[in-house]
Design a protein around this motif. Structure first.
Motif, mmCIF file in Angstrom:
data_model
loop_
_atom_site.group_PDB
_atom_site.id
_atom_site.type_symbol
_atom_site.label_atom_id
_atom_site.label_comp_id
_atom_site.label_asym_id
_atom_site.label_seq_id
_atom_site.Cartn_x
_atom_site.Cartn_y
_atom_site.Cartn_z
ATOM 1 N N HIS A 196 2.730 3.689 -7.583
ATOM 2 C CA HIS A 196 2.178 3.457 -8.338
ATOM 3 C C HIS A 196 3.316 3.050 -9.992
ATOM 4 O O HIS A 196 3.902 3.810 -10.479
ATOM 5 N N TYR A 218 -3.415 6.599 -10.596
ATOM 6 C CA TYR A 218 -4.132 6.452 -9.661
ATOM 7 C C TYR A 218 -4.541 8.463 -8.630
ATOM 8 O O TYR A 218 -2.614 8.909 -8.505
ATOM 9 N N THR A 271 7.850 7.476 -11.416
ATOM 10 C CA THR A 271 8.464 6.541 -10.333
ATOM 11 C C THR A 271 9.158 5.270 -10.261
ATOM 12 O O THR A 271 10.289 5.280 -10.957
ATOM 13 N N TYR A 277 7.992 2.440 -8.578
ATOM 14 C CA TYR A 277 7.283 0.934 -8.985
ATOM 15 C C TYR A 277 7.357 0.760 -9.959
ATOM 16 O O TYR A 277 6.786 1.079 -11.379
ATOM 17 N N SER A 301 4.385 -3.976 -10.083
ATOM 18 C CA SER A 301 3.550 -3.619 -8.337
ATOM 19 C C SER A 301 2.408 -3.551 -7.936
ATOM 20 O O SER A 301 1.460 -2.711 -8.245
ATOM 21 N N HIS A 302 1.575 -3.442 -6.662
ATOM 22 C CA HIS A 302 0.791 -3.687 -5.798
ATOM 23 C C HIS A 302 0.942 -2.069 -5.715
ATOM 24 O O HIS A 302 1.764 -1.674 -4.666
ATOM 25 N N ILE A 303 -0.732 -1.492 -6.085
ATOM 26 C CA ILE A 303 -1.330 0.313 -5.077
ATOM 27 C C ILE A 303 -0.852 -0.986 -3.761
ATOM 28 O O ILE A 303 -2.315 -1.363 -3.166
ATOM 29 N N ASN A 304 -0.458 0.088 -2.513
ATOM 30 C CA ASN A 304 -1.075 0.418 -0.772
ATOM 31 C C ASN A 304 -0.620 1.496 -0.537
ATOM 32 O O ASN A 304 0.106 2.330 -0.905
ATOM 33 N N ASN A 327 2.867 3.063 0.017
ATOM 34 C CA ASN A 327 3.755 3.458 -0.946
ATOM 35 C C ASN A 327 4.115 4.899 -1.998
ATOM 36 O O ASN A 327 4.908 5.515 -2.022
#
Length: 372
Positions: free
Chosen positions: A178, A184, A204, A206, A210-213, A216
Motif C-alpha cells: 500500500h 498495515y 512500495t 503504490y 491506492s486502495h488496499i486490496n 496487492n
C-alpha cells in the motif's frame, strides 16, 4: 528533482501494465515521459499498434491529475522517489521485467547493498521459526558486511525478521502492499518507525491514493523476490504467499532456501515439499547460505562462532557428535539409519548443534564436526 518532471514520471509509472519493457519501448521512440502525455491518441496508437485504454486522452489526463496530488504528498512527507533510469534505482529490479519502474520509500537503506536476503514465511509462525530467524540474522550480522534483509512487514515470520534485524543492528527493508500514507497491519506501526529510524526503509510501488486490496499483497511479493540475491522460506503451509515469493525468486534466477521441519507440522509442510521437489535448498544455518552463495565471511576463519567455550549438549546431540567423531562427514540419511531416529529429530538436533557451533553443514545434506 524538478516537480514537473516528477509528476510526469509518477503518471507514466502509474499507467496500467507499465513495466520496464513497456517503458523502454515508449522511451525508445519518445523524447521523454512528458511526450507520452502530450502526443495525440492516434500517434500513440501507431507506436503501440493497439487501441489499449492507456493511449486514450482522458485516461492519460486522469493519471496526470492523480500524479500531481501524489507529488504534493511526496513533498509534504519527504518521501524519496526512485525511478528506473536513476543511478540509485535498485539494479536487481532491472533484471525482473515485471518489476515496477518507480518506487516510493522512507528511510536511508541502501537497496543496492552487496548482499540482500529475503526472509519470508507463514503468518502463523512457531517458536521453532522464530528461534531460527533470530539466530540466522545474528549470525549474518557477524558474518557479512553491507547486507540488507528484505521482508514484507506482515504478521508471523516477516515481522520476526524485521524485529531480529533491529535487535542485531542489520538494515532491513519492508516492502509494503500500500502507499506510505498508512501502515498495515496497524499494530506494526511502531516497528515500521523503528525500521526507518535505524537505517532501514519502507518501500512500495503504490501511491498514497491506492486502495488496499488482497491482490496487492501477492503483487508486492515480486518486489521482495526481485530485490534479493536469495529468498529464505521459514515455515509455510503447502499454499501461501511465502511459496509464491519463492516461485518468483526462482523465475528471476535467484537462489531459494527453505527451513525443514517435522512431517507432522502443518507450517513446515510447504518447506518440506519444495525441498523434496528440488525447488529449494535445505537450510539449517546462516553458514549454508554463505557457502551456497559463495559469500566470504568477515570472520577470519569463515566458520560459525562458538557461542560458549563448553556448550551444553543433550544426550541425543551427544549421539550425533560421537557418530561424527568417527567419520569425516556423514549424510543425514546415514545418520538417521545409524542412530535409528526419525529424520525430523536428527534435523532438529543438527540445527541446535550448528547454533552451538559444534557441527558444520556441507553441500548435499552432509554434516561434519566444526573444528575450533
Amino acid at each position: 528533482m524538478d516537480i514537473t518532471n516528477l509528476i510526469y514520471r509518477i503518471a507514466f509509472a502509474s499507467v496500467s501494465g507499465m513495466g520496464i519493457d513497456l517503458a523502454n519501448k515508449f522511451l525508445d521512440v519518445l523524447p521523454s515521459e512528458k511526450a507520452f502525455f502530450d502526443i495525440s491518441e492516434k500517434e500513440l496508437q501507431l507506436i503501440t499498434n493497439s487501441k489499449s485504454k492507456i493511449i486514450g486522452y482522458d485516461y492519460r489526463q486522469k493519471q496526470l491529475k492523480l500524479a500531481q496530488k501524489e507529488a504534493e504528498f511526496i513533498e509534504r512527507n519527504s518521501i524519496k522517489v526512485s525511478y528506473f533510469t536513476d543511478s540509485d534505482f535498485p539494479t536487481r529490479l532491472l533484471n525482473a521485467t515485471d518489476a515496477p519502474i518507480l518506487l516510493y520509500s522512507m528511510g536511508s537503506c541502501n537497496l543496492n547493498a552487496k548482499h540482500t536476503i529475503a526472509i519470508v514465511g507463514t503468518r502463523h509462525a512457531t517458536h521453532y521459526g522464530q528461534q531460527f530467524v533470530d539466530r540466522f540474522i545474528e549470525d549474518i550480522a557477524q558474518s557479512l558486511s553491507d547486507v540488507v534483509i528484505v521482508s514484507g512487514l506482515a504478521y508471523g515470520i516477516d515481522i520476526m525478521a524485521h524485529k531480529a534485524c533491529l535487535k542485531h543492528n542489520v538494515p532491513t527493508a519492508a516492502v509494503l502492499a500500500h502507499g506510505l500514507n498508512t501502515i498495515y497491519p496497524t499494530s506494526h506501526r511502531n516497528i515500521a518507525a523503528d525500521i526507518v529510524h535505524s537505517g532501514g526503509a519502507l518501500i512500495t510501488d503504490y501511491s498514497s491514493q491506492s486502495h488496499i486490496n488482497k491482490g496487492n499483497f501477492v503483487a508486492r511479493n515480486r518486489i521482495v523476490a526481485a530485490l534479493s540475491d536469495c529468498t529464505i522460506v521459514v515455515e509455510s503451509a503447502e499454499k501461501g504467499g511465502a511459496l509464491i515469493t519463492a516461485q518468483l525468486a526462482s523465475s528471476y534466477n535467484r537462489e531459494v532456501f527453505a527451513l525443514p521441519g517435522r512431517s507432522t507440522d502443518e507450517f513446515s509442510s510447504g518447506c518440506n515439499k519444495i525441498i523434496m521437489n528440488n525447488e529449494a535448498s535445505l537450510i539449517t544455518s546462516a553458514h549454508n547460505v554463505l557457502h551456497a552463495m559463495q559469500w566470504k565471511s568477515i570472520n577470519e576463519s569463515g566458520k560459525p562462532r562458538q557461542k560458549t567455550l563448553f556448550p551444553e549438549t543433550t544426550p541425543e546431540e551427544d549421539l550425533i557428535l560421537n557418530m561424527l567423531k568417527n567419520n569425516d562427514e556423514m549424510h543425514i540419511n546415514t545418520l538417521t539409519a545409524r542412530l535409528n531416529l526419525p529424520v525430523y529429530q536428527i534435523l532438529s538436533n543438527l540445527v541446535e548443534l550448528e547454533f552451538k557451533g559444534l557441527v558444520t553443514a556441507l553441500p548435499g545434506c552432509r554434516y561434519t564436526l566444526t573444528i575450533h
